[in-house]
Design an enzyme around this catalytic site. Structure first.
Site, PDB file in Angstrom:
ATOM      1  N   ASP A  30       0.849  -1.194   0.000  1.00 55.69           N
ATOM      2  CA  ASP A  30       0.000   0.000   0.000  1.00 55.69           C
ATOM      3  C   ASP A  30       0.886   1.245   0.000  1.00 55.69           C
ATOM      4  O   ASP A  30       1.900   1.305   0.689  1.00 55.69           O
ATOM      5  CB  ASP A  30      -0.921  -0.017   1.229  1.00 55.69           C
ATOM      6  CG  ASP A  30      -2.081   0.939   1.093  1.00 55.69           C
ATOM      7  OD1 ASP A  30      -3.229   0.473   0.977  1.00 55.69           O
ATOM      8  OD2 ASP A  30      -1.844   2.174   1.093  1.00 55.69           O
ATOM      9  N   ILE A  31       0.471   2.250  -0.758  1.00 58.89           N
ATOM     10  CA  ILE A  31       1.258   3.483  -0.869  1.00 58.89           C
ATOM     11  C   ILE A  31       1.217   4.296   0.434  1.00 58.89           C
ATOM     12  O   ILE A  31       2.091   5.127   0.676  1.00 58.89           O
ATOM     13  CB  ILE A  31       0.735   4.329  -2.065  1.00 58.89           C
ATOM     14  CG1 ILE A  31       1.810   5.277  -2.567  1.00 58.89           C
ATOM     15  CG2 ILE A  31      -0.544   5.056  -1.737  1.00 58.89           C
ATOM     16  CD1 ILE A  31       1.494   5.901  -3.925  1.00 58.89           C
ATOM     17  N   GLN A  89     -14.343   2.721   1.462  1.00 61.64           N
ATOM     18  CA  GLN A  89     -13.747   2.255   0.204  1.00 61.64           C
ATOM     19  C   GLN A  89     -13.425   3.455  -0.676  1.00 61.64           C
ATOM     20  O   GLN A  89     -14.305   4.271  -0.967  1.00 61.64           O
ATOM     21  CB  GLN A  89     -14.703   1.307  -0.528  1.00 61.64           C
ATOM     22  CG  GLN A  89     -14.081   0.743  -1.808  1.00 61.64           C
ATOM     23  CD  GLN A  89     -14.986  -0.238  -2.544  1.00 61.64           C
ATOM     24  OE1 GLN A  89     -16.147  -0.429  -2.167  1.00 61.64           O
ATOM     25  NE2 GLN A  89     -14.457  -0.848  -3.583  1.00 61.64           N
ATOM     26  N   HIS A  95     -10.262  -5.185  -3.413  1.00 64.60           N
ATOM     27  CA  HIS A  95      -8.920  -5.374  -2.854  1.00 64.60           C
ATOM     28  C   HIS A  95      -9.027  -5.859  -1.420  1.00 64.60           C
ATOM     29  O   HIS A  95      -9.905  -5.431  -0.670  1.00 64.60           O
ATOM     30  CB  HIS A  95      -8.075  -4.099  -2.929  1.00 64.60           C
ATOM     31  CG  HIS A  95      -8.763  -2.866  -2.411  1.00 64.60           C
ATOM     32  ND1 HIS A  95      -9.745  -2.210  -3.124  1.00 64.60           N
ATOM     33  CD2 HIS A  95      -8.619  -2.181  -1.250  1.00 64.60           C
ATOM     34  CE1 HIS A  95     -10.163  -1.172  -2.431  1.00 64.60           C
ATOM     35  NE2 HIS A  95      -9.510  -1.135  -1.277  1.00 64.60           N
ATOM     36  N   HIS A  97      -7.007  -5.915   2.052  1.00 62.93           N
ATOM     37  CA  HIS A  97      -5.891  -5.360   2.806  1.00 62.93           C
ATOM     38  C   HIS A  97      -5.318  -6.473   3.695  1.00 62.93           C
ATOM     39  O   HIS A  97      -6.071  -7.136   4.425  1.00 62.93           O
ATOM     40  CB  HIS A  97      -6.349  -4.249   3.750  1.00 62.93           C
ATOM     41  CG  HIS A  97      -6.897  -3.020   3.081  1.00 62.93           C
ATOM     42  ND1 HIS A  97      -6.150  -1.872   2.907  1.00 62.93           N
ATOM     43  CD2 HIS A  97      -8.127  -2.747   2.571  1.00 62.93           C
ATOM     44  CE1 HIS A  97      -6.897  -0.941   2.328  1.00 62.93           C
ATOM     45  NE2 HIS A  97      -8.108  -1.444   2.116  1.00 62.93           N
TER      46      HIS A  97
HETATM   47  P1  5GP Z   1      -9.743   1.427   0.435  1.00 59.74           P
HETATM   48  O1  5GP Z   1      -9.744   2.767   1.125  1.00 59.74           O
HETATM   49  O2  5GP Z   1     -10.475   1.531  -0.894  1.00 59.74           O
HETATM   50  O3  5GP Z   1     -10.182   0.276   1.264  1.00 59.74           O
HETATM   51  O4  5GP Z   1      -8.227   1.119   0.109  1.00 59.74           O
HETATM   52  C1  5GP Z   1      -7.548   1.669  -0.970  1.00 59.74           C
HETATM   53  C2  5GP Z   1      -6.083   1.621  -0.636  1.00 59.74           C
HETATM   54  O5  5GP Z   1      -5.361   1.854  -1.816  1.00 59.74           O
HETATM   55  C3  5GP Z   1      -5.633   2.667   0.383  1.00 59.74           C
HETATM   56  O6  5GP Z   1      -5.073   2.027   1.513  1.00 59.74           O
HETATM   57  C4  5GP Z   1      -4.618   3.510  -0.389  1.00 59.74           C
HETATM   58  O7  5GP Z   1      -3.528   3.925   0.399  1.00 59.74           O
HETATM   59  C5  5GP Z   1      -4.193   2.571  -1.494  1.00 59.74           C
HETATM   60  N1  5GP Z   1      -3.781   3.227  -2.721  1.00 59.74           N
HETATM   61  C6  5GP Z   1      -4.428   4.221  -3.371  1.00 59.74           C
HETATM   62  N2  5GP Z   1      -3.764   4.577  -4.477  1.00 59.74           N
HETATM   63  C7  5GP Z   1      -2.660   3.789  -4.521  1.00 59.74           C
HETATM   64  C8  5GP Z   1      -1.574   3.683  -5.448  1.00 59.74           C
HETATM   65  O8  5GP Z   1      -1.481   4.388  -6.451  1.00 59.74           O
HETATM   66  N3  5GP Z   1      -0.617   2.761  -5.175  1.00 59.74           N
HETATM   67  C9  5GP Z   1      -0.688   1.946  -4.075  1.00 59.74           C
HETATM   68  N4  5GP Z   1       0.309   1.077  -3.905  1.00 59.74           N
HETATM   69  N5  5GP Z   1      -1.699   2.016  -3.184  1.00 59.74           N
HETATM   70  C10 5GP Z   1      -2.672   2.923  -3.411  1.00 59.74           C
END
Ligand code: 5GP
Length: 109
Positions: A30-31, A89, A95, A97
């Protein structure tokens, strides 16, 4: 469905720190890590979330996520998939985690 940043990672249009891949899925760091280990496991097929994926795909990404967590976090880890706005989300591509490397709180925020 709409393309997302994860689609660009799958197509190698933007870089990612990929830790595992096979014919069905990709896993990368994760970034913005929320724990010492924070890996995202995504299917190559762009399902919007876990409610949209077929059982085989969902099972595969969960199995890969569990294996990566077990390899990297011997003291335990958490698998999370956020679905929809109230869950937070932010990327509309399924995805999982993988979070670990520190003690976790319960209930989650
Ligand atoms: P969500 O909030 O949808 O459950 O998780 C999305 C995740 O994607 C977040 O933890 C965010 O940091 C990660 N993320 C968003 N954009 C990027 C990216 O360009 N590269 C990577 N490696 N992770 C990303």
């Amino acid at each position: 469905m709409a393309d997302t940043i994860f689609g660009k990672i799958i197509r190698r249009e933007i870089p990612a720190d990929i830790v595992y891949e096979d014919d069905q899925c990709l896993a990368f760091n994760d970034i913005s890590p929320q724990a010492p280990v924070h890996i995202l496991v995504i299917p190559r097929q762009p399902y919007e979330d876990a409610t949209q994926a077929n059982a085989a795909t969902l099972g595969h990404v969960m199995q890969v996520a569990a294996r990566l967590g077990a390899e990297r976090c011997p003291n335990g880890f958490r698998l999370v998939t956020n679905i929809g706005p109230e869950a937070g989300q932010s990327v509309q591509h399924l995805h999982i985690h993988v979070l670990g490397g520190r003690a976790m709180q319960w209930p989650p925020g």
